[in-house]
Write an enzyme that holds these catalytic residues in place. Structure first.
Site, PDB file in Angstrom:
ATOM      1  N   GLY A 382       0.825  -1.203   0.000  1.00  0.00           N
ATOM      2  CA  GLY A 382       0.000   0.000   0.000  1.00  0.00           C
ATOM      3  C   GLY A 382       0.853   1.244   0.000  1.00  0.00           C
ATOM      4  N   PRO A 383       0.200   2.405  -0.114  1.00  0.00           N
ATOM      5  CG  PRO A 383      -1.417   4.075  -0.072  1.00  0.00           C
ATOM      6  CD  PRO A 383      -1.256   2.605  -0.217  1.00  0.00           C
ATOM      7  N   GLY A 385       2.894   5.773   4.467  1.00  0.00           N
ATOM      8  CA  GLY A 385       2.124   6.477   5.487  1.00  0.00           C
ATOM      9  C   GLY A 385       0.820   5.790   5.835  1.00  0.00           C
ATOM     10  N   GLY A 387       0.500   2.995   7.613  1.00  0.00           N
ATOM     11  CA  GLY A 387       0.532   2.386   8.942  1.00  0.00           C
ATOM     12  C   GLY A 387       1.228   1.047   8.992  1.00  0.00           C
ATOM     13  CE  LYS A 388       3.558  -0.212   3.442  1.00  0.00           C
ATOM     14  NZ  LYS A 388       2.879   1.069   3.159  1.00  0.00           N
ATOM     15  CB  THR A 389       6.659   1.341   9.653  1.00  0.00           C
ATOM     16  OG1 THR A 389       7.147   1.225   8.317  1.00  0.00           O
ATOM     17  CG2 THR A 389       7.831   1.307  10.618  1.00  0.00           C
ATOM     18  CD  GLU A 512      10.981  -5.161  -0.691  1.00  0.00           C
ATOM     19  OE1 GLU A 512      11.751  -6.106  -0.461  1.00  0.00           O
ATOM     20  OE2 GLU A 512       9.985  -5.263  -1.413  1.00  0.00           O
TER      21      GLU A 512
END
Length: 597
Positions: A382-383, A385, A387-389, A512
């Site tokens: 996803g883009p 910002g 919330g992945k991190t 990644e």
């Protein structure tokens, strides 16, 4: 109701209220009572000897004749002086020893606390400011104990003893001398308050400046690459100028304290000589008594000046104590509380997770739910910002959900001890972080058992790091430099993967790890990741879809929500934004190789 700030007028009226926390902090370090007792006893003995000397001088003056001064009297005086010097030296050393032990104890408590504080603490405090607590603030306390405590103890005893003897000699003369005390307090109390505020501000500015230094020097390559030296120089100069102004204020206060004490005490000397001369001429006082009074006055003047310096330093220490106490009072992680996490053959489940950073009303994660099957690869896409991190940070338990829960099977992960939970996780970042030390040290970093060389070589081999390591003259003993600057990006990544392999984690999290590498380094790291991912529950943050098209499950996260889930093919059919991402990335270049177990 708004609480007054530490530098507000309400607190400045009563700086002495900070002394109790200071003494509590000192007592908590458990200084040696034996050493303190010996030091104080010797200080008392040294001072008693110094108090006897004026009385001996008085008798010599009152009955002066060459025949009255014999070898025994001379030997007695020499012995007294030697005993005074020896006891003073031992006492000073013992107090210095206690002071060093106290400061070492403080630094030990702070260091243990800094390592136990949660990540959220460091989100709100600059690293340089935190370092300043450990070095500058404890240094202020050290200066008080090792440099001024001895003078305070001996000076207090000297003043009390001198005044007591003077009262016995002539109470009228003593009362004349003591009239200077209220005059002295009239000046010293407001000066002490001013010093407290100035010292507190100076310590604040020093901590801020330390923060600027730490940030700029740790990113000096970015500064130089951006031609930002002038900008950072001006930023640093603001702190230097602020400390200079506060230093001048501190200097002005200190410049007033010494001369004021000297002036008042010189007035006392003039009064004693004048009034004492009158009483000698009237026969109420002997010449020896007057000489003794003058000698005792000097035994009061010097200690009084030293005590004034002690209280000045005490004001600084009170300010330093406030910051140390604030840090020690912070909530810390209990890494051992909870059950032992051992099973990883269960799904990792998030149930309606919501999270917002402290002080922010905008949620970073807003009602996220998912299930990650054991032994499979799940990719977060996803883009930027979205919330992945942050989700990774919550899986590592750096933060707790504002609401909702994360479970391993049916058990909330908070039920497991932090130590055992984190030992199950291996995390490879975009740019692996290395610590100053050797390559071997970094591969073995965080392993809570003895690691053998064969294990290090095996992990390095599986991470495709062994070939470049063995080319170095010192092999695994090669120093990597600060944050690994002596290695290339690809080399750092492979050392990081070797570290994760050595940990043998049940759950693997990859941010990644190949996104910023050249094709050759990427090839090696892709192969190393395949070795690392075998048989493990793997969660990947994917910046390039080409690396995760074969993942068992993809979760598309945008603006804190999961808006799509499924395989690559399923999302191509069902999710418009994912399809747009795929068209932009997969058609722009040939796939660099998919990440799969």
């Amino acid at each position: 109701m708004k609480q007054p700030s530490p530098s507000s007028p309400s607190i400045s009226k009563s700086p002495f209220r900070g002394w109790r926390p200071f003494w509590r902090l000192i007592r908590a370090t458990k200084p040696s009572k034996l050493a303190l007792t010996i030091a104080l006893t010797l200080s008392l003995s040294s001072t008693v000897v110094s108090l006897v000397v004026p009385l001996v001088t008085k008798n010599v003056v009152d009955s002066f004749s060459l025949s009255s001064i014999g070898l025994p009297q001379i030997m007695l005086l020499v012995a007294a002086f030697l005993a005074q010097a020896a006891t003073a030296a031992i006492s000073t050393y013992m107090l210095a020893r206690v002071g060093q032990q106290v400061v070492a104890g403080l630094r030990e408590r702070l260091w243990r606390k800094l390592l136990a504080l949660p990540v959220s603490y460091y989100d709100n405090h600059q690293t340089g400011e935190t370092v300043s607590r450990m070095t500058n603030d404890t240094g202020v306390v050290k200066g008080l104990i090792t440099e001024h405590m001895t003078s305070f103890v001996t000076g207090t005893i000297s003043i009390i003893g001198s005044v007591a003897i003077l009262i016995a000699l002539d109470w009228r003369m003593t009362l004349v001398m003591l009239t200077a005390v209220p005059l002295l307090m009239l000046f010293m109390v407001p000066l002490g308050r001013k010093m407290h505020l100035v010292s507190k501000s100076m310590q604040d500015e020093t901590a801020k400046f330390s923060g600027v230094l730490s940030q700029v020097l740790s990113e000096i390559r970015l500064v130089k690459a951006s031609n930002a030296e002038d900008r950072e120089f001006e930023g640093g100069m603001k702190g230097i100028r602020a400390m200079f102004r506060l230093g001048l204020q501190e200097g002005r206060v200190q410049a007033l304290i010494g001369p004021l004490i000297s002036l008042i005490l010189m007035l006392m000397l003039v009064l004693i000589i004048g009034y004492g001369g009158f009483r000698v001429s009237s026969g109420a006082l002997s010449a020896g008594d007057l000489v003794a009074f003058i000698l005792y006055l000097f035994q009061i003047i010097m200690p009084a000046s030293q005590i004034a310096m002690f209280f000045t330093q005490m004001q600084k220490s009170v300010g330093a104590t406030e910051r140390i106490t604030e840090t020690l009072a912070g909530p810390e992680e209990d890494v051992l509380a909870g059950a032992e996490a051992s099973r990883a053959d269960l799904p990792l489940v998030a149930d309606n997770i919501r999270f917002a950073y402290e002080g922010s009303a905008e949620p970073v994660l807003d009602g996220i739910s998912f299930s990650i099957p054991p032994g499979k690869v799940t990719a977060l896409v996803g883009p930027s910002g979205g919330g992945k991190t942050t989700l990774f940070s919550m899986l590592e338990r750096y933060y707790k959900p504002t609401s909702g829960a994360i479970r391993l099977g049916d058990t909330p992960i908070e039920a497991y001890s932090l130590s055992s939970w984190r030992s199950m996780i291996g995390y490879v970042q975009q740019e692996s972080t290395l610590m100053t030390g050797s390559i071997r040290d970094n591969i073995a970093y965080g392993t809570d058992r003895e690691v053998f060389d064969e294990e290090i070589r095996q992990a390095a081999g599986m991470a495709y790091a062994a070939p470049f390591i063995e080319q170095f003259a010192e092999g695994y003993a090669t120093e990597v430099g600060e944050r690994g600057v002596k290695l290339s990006g690809g080399q750092r990544q492979r050392v990081g993967i070797a570290r994760a392999l050595l940990r043998n984690p049940a759950i693997l999290m990859l941010d990644e790890a190949t996104s910023s590498l050249d094709s050759e380094s990427e090839h090696y790291i892709q192969e190393a990741l395949r070795n690392l991912m075998k048989g493990r529950t793997t969660i990947v943050i994917a910046h390039r879809l080409s690396t995760v098209v074969d993942a068992d499950q993809l979760l598309f996260i945008e603006k804190g929500r999961i808006t799509g889930r499924g395989t690559h093919e399923e999302l191509l059919q069902s999710h418009a934004l994912y399809r747009k991402f795929a068209e932009q990335q997969l058609q722009a270049a040939q796939p660099a190789g998919s990440v799969q177990p």
